[in-house]
Design a protein around this motif. Structure first.
Motif, PDB file in Angstrom:
ATOM      1  N   GLN A  42      -1.100  13.871   0.514  1.00  0.00           N
ATOM      2  CA  GLN A  42      -1.942  14.441   1.553  1.00  0.00           C
ATOM      3  C   GLN A  42      -3.332  13.825   1.629  1.00  0.00           C
ATOM      4  O   GLN A  42      -4.096  14.181   2.508  1.00  0.00           O
ATOM      5  CB  GLN A  42      -2.114  15.953   1.313  1.00  0.00           C
ATOM      6  N   SER A  43      -3.699  12.989   0.707  1.00  0.00           N
ATOM      7  CA  SER A  43      -5.080  12.547   0.589  1.00  0.00           C
ATOM      8  C   SER A  43      -5.358  11.250   1.335  1.00  0.00           C
ATOM      9  O   SER A  43      -4.471  10.432   1.552  1.00  0.00           O
ATOM     10  CB  SER A  43      -5.424  12.345  -0.892  1.00  0.00           C
ATOM     11  N   VAL A  44      -6.601  11.075   1.711  1.00  0.00           N
ATOM     12  CA  VAL A  44      -7.090   9.802   2.216  1.00  0.00           C
ATOM     13  C   VAL A  44      -7.240   8.881   1.013  1.00  0.00           C
ATOM     14  O   VAL A  44      -7.586   9.328  -0.077  1.00  0.00           O
ATOM     15  CB  VAL A  44      -8.463  10.001   2.895  1.00  0.00           C
ATOM     16  N   THR A  45      -6.978   7.599   1.175  1.00  0.00           N
ATOM     17  CA  THR A  45      -7.141   6.661   0.065  1.00  0.00           C
ATOM     18  C   THR A  45      -7.984   5.466   0.497  1.00  0.00           C
ATOM     19  O   THR A  45      -8.064   5.131   1.670  1.00  0.00           O
ATOM     20  CB  THR A  45      -5.783   6.135  -0.453  1.00  0.00           C
ATOM     21  N   ASN A  92       0.835  -1.204   0.000  1.00  0.00           N
ATOM     22  CA  ASN A  92       0.000   0.000   0.000  1.00  0.00           C
ATOM     23  C   ASN A  92       0.870   1.256   0.000  1.00  0.00           C
ATOM     24  O   ASN A  92       0.622   2.195  -0.762  1.00  0.00           O
ATOM     25  CB  ASN A  92      -0.942  -0.015   1.202  1.00  0.00           C
ATOM     26  N   ARG A  93       1.901   1.283   0.841  1.00  0.00           N
ATOM     27  CA  ARG A  93       2.814   2.445   0.877  1.00  0.00           C
ATOM     28  C   ARG A  93       3.516   2.622  -0.469  1.00  0.00           C
ATOM     29  O   ARG A  93       3.691   3.747  -0.938  1.00  0.00           O
ATOM     30  CB  ARG A  93       3.840   2.276   1.992  1.00  0.00           C
ATOM     31  N   GLN A  94       3.921   1.515  -1.097  1.00  0.00           N
ATOM     32  CA  GLN A  94       4.594   1.599  -2.400  1.00  0.00           C
ATOM     33  C   GLN A  94       3.669   2.203  -3.456  1.00  0.00           C
ATOM     34  O   GLN A  94       4.093   3.038  -4.256  1.00  0.00           O
ATOM     35  CB  GLN A  94       5.061   0.213  -2.849  1.00  0.00           C
ATOM     36  N   VAL A  95       2.420   1.777  -3.470  1.00  0.00           N
ATOM     37  CA  VAL A  95       1.451   2.293  -4.444  1.00  0.00           C
ATOM     38  C   VAL A  95       1.224   3.784  -4.224  1.00  0.00           C
ATOM     39  O   VAL A  95       1.267   4.583  -5.159  1.00  0.00           O
ATOM     40  CB  VAL A  95       0.117   1.510  -4.364  1.00  0.00           C
ATOM     41  N   ILE A  96       1.005   4.169  -2.982  1.00  0.00           N
ATOM     42  CA  ILE A  96       0.770   5.579  -2.657  1.00  0.00           C
ATOM     43  C   ILE A  96       1.982   6.420  -3.060  1.00  0.00           C
ATOM     44  O   ILE A  96       1.841   7.487  -3.656  1.00  0.00           O
ATOM     45  CB  ILE A  96       0.439   5.735  -1.155  1.00  0.00           C
ATOM     46  N   SER A  97       3.162   5.943  -2.771  1.00  0.00           N
ATOM     47  CA  SER A  97       4.380   6.664  -3.138  1.00  0.00           C
ATOM     48  C   SER A  97       4.544   6.763  -4.645  1.00  0.00           C
ATOM     49  O   SER A  97       4.860   7.832  -5.181  1.00  0.00           O
ATOM     50  CB  SER A  97       5.596   5.958  -2.520  1.00  0.00           C
TER      51      SER A  97
END
Length: 170
Positions: free
Chosen positions: A20-23, A9-14
């Motif tokens: 700054q957004s909620v996902t 999840n962190r890799q995808v967000i990065s």
């Protein structure tokens, strides 16, 4: 496994540059234990029902807070909790021509209803139920205790009526 899911999840967000957004993400675990990315949206999960529940109990407007957070204008202010428990339940759906369906008027004796929505009307054709999002509607309710809230939601679900006629050529 949880740590691996969090890492993906962190890799995808990065990789997408979401800072700054909620996902709301969907990830899947294969039988071999591999974590697979499905999809991600820069949005609040359960957006029709969860933010109103949180606002009713905690006084926080998640839509406003998330927007302000993304714009860099968010300011934390402590909110007073209402001492109410707020929850929601979805009403079932059935495929066919709606002959009868419960409406808000059938629940006039139920205290604490915040929102009540039914998507179908008598005479309308309801499609097949193919996923967990197929529902006739939902209600958001508040109660003075968790137990009271749960009982009210279960009672409302149990009282919900949807009668359909299935065309013979189906």
């Amino acid at each position: 496994m949880i740590l691996r899911i969090q890492d993906v999840n962190r890799q995808v967000i990065s990789a997408l540059g979401i800072n700054q957004s909620v996902t709301h993400a969907e990830l899947f675990v294969t039988p071999e234990g591999e974590v697979v990315f499905g999809e991600i949206g820069a949005r609040i999960g359960g957006s029709h029902v969860m933010p109103p529940c949180i606002k009713n109990t905690h006084g926080v407007d998640l839509f406003e807070a998330v927007t302000d957070l993304e714009l860099g204008t968010y300011t934390f202010t402590r909110q007073e909790t209402s001492n109410k428990f707020t929850g929601m339940i979805c009403f079932p759906s059935r495929a066919g021509i709606i002959q009868h369906i419960s409406g808000r008027e059938d629940y006039q004796d139920v205290p604490g209803i915040i929102d009540f929505q039914v998507s179908y009307e008598v005479g309308q054709h309801a499609g097949d139920v193919n996923d967990t999002m197929t529902r006739s509607g939902f209600t958001i309710v508040e109660g003075d205790s968790f137990e009271e809230l749960c009982q009210t939601l279960v009672d409302m679900y149990d009282r919900f009526v949807i009668e359909v006629a299935v065309p013979e050529n189906v």
